[in-house]
Design a protein around this motif. Sequence first.
Motif, short mmCIF file in Angstrom:
data_model
loop_
_atom_site.label_atom_id
_atom_site.label_comp_id
_atom_site.label_asym_id
_atom_site.label_seq_id
_atom_site.Cartn_x
_atom_site.Cartn_y
_atom_site.Cartn_z
N ILE A 1 4.32 -7.90 7.37
CA ILE A 1 4.41 -7.57 6.10
C ILE A 1 5.94 -7.16 5.52
O ILE A 1 6.47 -6.25 6.47
CB ILE A 1 3.36 -6.21 5.71
CG1 ILE A 1 1.95 -6.85 6.01
CG2 ILE A 1 3.69 -5.63 4.30
CD1 ILE A 1 0.93 -5.59 6.10
N ALA A 2 6.51 -7.53 4.65
CA ALA A 2 7.95 -7.24 4.47
C ALA A 2 7.93 -6.32 3.11
O ALA A 2 7.43 -6.74 1.99
CB ALA A 2 8.80 -8.43 4.11
N LYS A 3 8.01 -4.88 3.41
CA LYS A 3 8.24 -3.91 2.36
C LYS A 3 9.56 -3.99 1.67
O LYS A 3 10.57 -3.48 2.35
CB LYS A 3 7.57 -2.52 2.67
CG LYS A 3 6.24 -2.63 3.26
CD LYS A 3 5.77 -1.07 3.54
CE LYS A 3 4.38 -1.12 4.19
NZ LYS A 3 3.93 0.35 4.42
N LEU A 4 9.43 -4.33 0.50
CA LEU A 4 10.74 -4.22 -0.59
C LEU A 4 10.91 -2.98 -1.09
O LEU A 4 10.13 -2.56 -1.82
CB LEU A 4 10.85 -5.61 -1.22
CG LEU A 4 11.24 -7.00 -0.73
CD1 LEU A 4 10.07 -7.41 -0.01
CD2 LEU A 4 11.41 -7.93 -1.62
N TYR A 5 12.63 -2.38 -1.02
CA TYR A 5 12.47 -1.12 -1.65
C TYR A 5 13.67 -1.26 -2.61
O TYR A 5 14.82 -1.78 -2.15
CB TYR A 5 12.80 0.06 -0.91
CG TYR A 5 11.48 0.29 0.28
CD1 TYR A 5 10.69 1.73 -0.28
CD2 TYR A 5 11.15 -0.42 1.12
CE1 TYR A 5 9.72 2.07 0.48
CE2 TYR A 5 9.99 -0.15 1.91
CZ TYR A 5 9.27 1.12 1.69
OH TYR A 5 8.05 1.41 2.39
N GLY A 6 13.42 -1.00 -3.92
CA GLY A 6 14.62 -1.06 -4.84
C GLY A 6 14.67 -2.07 -5.85
O GLY A 6 13.62 -2.73 -6.16
N ILE B 1 14.54 -3.82 2.97
CA ILE B 1 13.10 -4.36 3.41
C ILE B 1 12.98 -3.65 4.90
O ILE B 1 13.57 -3.64 5.80
CB ILE B 1 13.31 -5.76 3.63
CG1 ILE B 1 13.81 -6.40 2.26
CG2 ILE B 1 12.08 -6.35 4.06
CD1 ILE B 1 14.15 -8.14 2.42
N LYS B 2 11.78 -3.35 4.93
CA LYS B 2 11.13 -2.73 6.16
C LYS B 2 9.87 -3.73 6.65
O LYS B 2 9.10 -4.09 5.86
CB LYS B 2 10.55 -1.41 5.96
CG LYS B 2 11.72 -0.52 5.81
CD LYS B 2 11.12 1.00 5.58
CE LYS B 2 12.19 2.04 5.32
NZ LYS B 2 11.81 3.50 4.71
N SER C 1 5.30 -3.31 -4.04
CA SER C 1 4.93 -1.84 -4.53
C SER C 1 6.08 -1.02 -4.94
O SER C 1 6.10 -0.27 -5.77
CB SER C 1 3.66 -1.18 -3.75
OG SER C 1 4.08 -1.17 -2.59
N HIS C 2 7.18 -1.06 -4.05
CA HIS C 2 8.20 -0.31 -4.23
C HIS C 2 9.44 -0.81 -4.73
O HIS C 2 10.60 -0.26 -4.81
CB HIS C 2 8.67 0.46 -2.83
CG HIS C 2 7.84 1.15 -2.27
ND1 HIS C 2 7.21 2.40 -2.42
CD2 HIS C 2 6.88 0.96 -1.16
CE1 HIS C 2 6.26 2.87 -1.94
NE2 HIS C 2 5.89 2.13 -0.96
#
Lengths: 104, 139
Positions: free
Chosen positions: A13-18, A3-4, A52-53
């Motif tokens: 905004i927390a961008k989740l990856y995976g 999470i970035k 989105s990721h």
Amino acid sequence: MEIKYVTKNNALIAKLYGDLDEYSAEYVRMSLDKILSDMSFVGGASLILDFSHVTFMDSTGIGVLIGRYKKYEKKQVEIKISSPPAQVDRIMKMAGIYRLMPLV
Amino acid sequence: MENKFSMQIDAKLSNESFIRTTVANFALPLNPTVSEVNDIKTAISEAITNSIVHGYQNKGGTIFLLCEIKEDTLYVEIKDNGVGIKDIAKAREPFFTTKKDEERSGMGFTLMETFMDSLDVKNNAEGGLTVKLSKRIVG
């Protein structure tokens, strides 16, 4: 899962990856709970979860989201969902998540 | 076409991604759509999570997986030697969970049922649970 966090206007905004599954759930819980206690959210602030990721999510993700909703609601921070892929969107709709966390 | 494979694997959360991806890949010769691949992955993930978290109570064990393709249909059997399910009919109800304190959604069996064509859940005579799923790949 990673999470970035970025801030934009009055929103975090927390961008989740995976993949968001049982294996990664504990990390997601801890990360989102930590940012809630670390950040001083001002009135009307919100957290946007950017999906989105996200490459996969099962019902474990729904449990994680509802758990975060309860914690963030206590501090009057609204959670919103952004850009869920089709597979994630379908599960969100089945669980009625958008009634708690609007899609932006 | 006909094809099958079986494997036994440790009931560890770190294996979840490997198992669901492996089953989805096994179905690829049937030319599934992206949506059908996601359906399979989601259903398998739910069944495996149930085995690890409920069946084995996160204490470890072995999951036995049998996959078969017959003509245009994928059949998957997931068996464990865990605690089984006391009331299967109740467990299959949407949003039912025995672990409310652990942020469980109780949607596992609902998703398996929705994303696959058939779902059969049975306690094994010798203990544990067997979940059978099938899905016809339309492509």
